[in-house]
Design an enzyme around this catalytic site. Structure first.
Site, PDB file in Angstrom:
ATOM      1  CD  GLU A  58      -3.206  -0.096   0.510  1.00 42.05           C
ATOM      2  OE1 GLU A  58      -2.861   0.208  -0.821  1.00 42.05           O
ATOM      3  OE2 GLU A  58      -4.520   0.153   0.981  1.00 42.05           O
TER       4      GLU A  58
ATOM      5  CB  THR B  46      -5.587   7.065  -1.411  1.00 39.72           C
ATOM      6  OG1 THR B  46      -6.251   6.035  -1.989  1.00 39.72           O
ATOM      7  CG2 THR B  46      -5.798   7.166   0.134  1.00 39.72           C
TER       8      THR B  46
HETATM    9  N1  HSE Z   1      -8.910   4.340   5.193  1.00 38.57           N
HETATM   10  C1  HSE Z   1      -8.326   4.867   3.931  1.00 38.57           C
HETATM   11  C2  HSE Z   1      -8.780   6.372   3.595  1.00 38.57           C
HETATM   12  C3  HSE Z   1      -8.380   4.184   2.950  1.00 38.57           C
HETATM   13  O1  HSE Z   1      -9.879   6.591   3.751  1.00 38.57           O
HETATM   14  O2  HSE Z   1      -7.945   7.294   3.431  1.00 38.57           O
HETATM   15  C4  HSE Z   1      -7.924   4.229   1.655  1.00 38.57           C
HETATM   16  O3  HSE Z   1      -6.687   3.495   1.605  1.00 38.57           O
END
Ligand code: HSE
Length: 307
Positions: A128, A181
């Protein structure tokens, strides 16, 4: 074993109240990946289909994970990898997570399943980081453990697998726009008010309790996000209309899947899920934006071996 084919599921992270700490896996949407043992050491990505992603192993969420595992274990063989993306990167459905988690799970089969699910989650978090710069666990843990997961702690990493109420269904709409993201994290507040903290952690407790007790009303009451959703929803066209119409059609709750733009709705039973699917399809059909709609069970098993 010389060859393996797996299915690695798409995942919905955050689940409204559980920003960076909750997630669940979908049943039918995901990546297919193959692993072929090679005499030559190291990793080669021989084919990527369904999306444009780097073939360079160090820059690829899956390739980087396989390489790390082969190096860590001093494996006397290599792996040739193919990746078929079943859904688009930047959708908010854990695209890099499906690849990274699938890579960790698949490689582990060639290493006599040396790594535990928790260790595989850590390795996938490294993937990730390669893909989006942050080691987030919610998507990868959901893909590896299956069902609902709670990331109880990041340091040290602790994952709790939660039960899946039988009638729970998820309907998701993916507007065909991309949100990175990293960009969606930049709009988040740096600090939150104490009253918002109280709302948020009370709802996480409520959601966890609702999942354990099959209490759909409690699940519904708890699907509230006062932290990320208010900051992020402006990035998603027609978010408010989709959410309003999904709730009117009987959804237990609706929110942003991960960092968006996918919007998810949890529903009790197939009948309501179909109604919700219909209304959100109608809502988006009136816009000029292309979209895909999914209606899925929750995937309690996580990554599956197909061949
Ligand atoms: N929890 C993360 C976010 C998920 O909302 O940014 C995306 O990888």
């Amino acid at each position: 074993m010389n060859y393996l084919k797996i299915f690695s599921p798409a995942t919905v992270a955050n689940v409204s109240c559980g920003f960076d700490s909750m997630g669940f896996a979908l049943d039918t949407i995901g990546d297919e990946m193959t692993f072929t043992k090679t005499q030559k050491k190291g990793v080669t990505i021989t084919q990527i289909s369904g999306a444009k992603l780097p073939y360079n192993v160090q820059e690829n969420a899956a390739g980087a994970v396989v390489q790390k595992m082969l190096q860590e274990t001093k494996a006397p063989f290599g792996i040739a990898l193919t990746i078929h993306k079943g859904f688009t990167p930047g959708s908010g459905l854990g695209s890099s997570a499906a690849s990274a988690a699938g890579a960790a799970f698949g490689t582990n089969q060639f290493l006599q399943k040396k790594y535990t699910n928790l260790e595989l989650t850590k390795l996938a978090m490294f993937g990730e980081k390669v893909a989006c710069g942050t080691e987030i666990a919610d998507n990868v843990a959901a893909a590896i453990f299956g069902g609902f997961v709670l990331v109880r702690s990041y340091h040290p990493l602790e994952i709790i697998k939660l039960p899946v109420p039988k009638k729970l269904r998820v309907v998701a709409i993916h507007p065909q726009i991309e949100i990175k993201t990293q960009d969606a994290r930049e709009v988040l507040p740096k600090n939150i008010a104490l009253k918002d903290g109280i709302t948020q952690w009370a709802n996480v407790g409520g959601l966890v309790s609702g999942l354990y007790t099959d209490n759909y009303q409690l699940i519904s009451n708890s699907l509230v996000d006062v932290v990320a959703e208010p900051a992020r929803k402006a990035l998603i066209p027609f978010f408010d209309s989709v959410k309003k119409n999904a709730l009117k059609a009987g959804a237990l709750g609706a929110g942003i899947s991960g960092s968006g733009p996918t919007i998810f709705a949890l529903c009790e039973g197939d009948e309501i899920a179909s109604k919700v699917q219909k209304v959100i399809t109608e809502t988006y059909s009136k816009t000029k934006i292309d979209f895909r709609v999914f209606n899925s069970k929750i995937n309690a098993a996580g990554i599956k071996i197909i061949e």
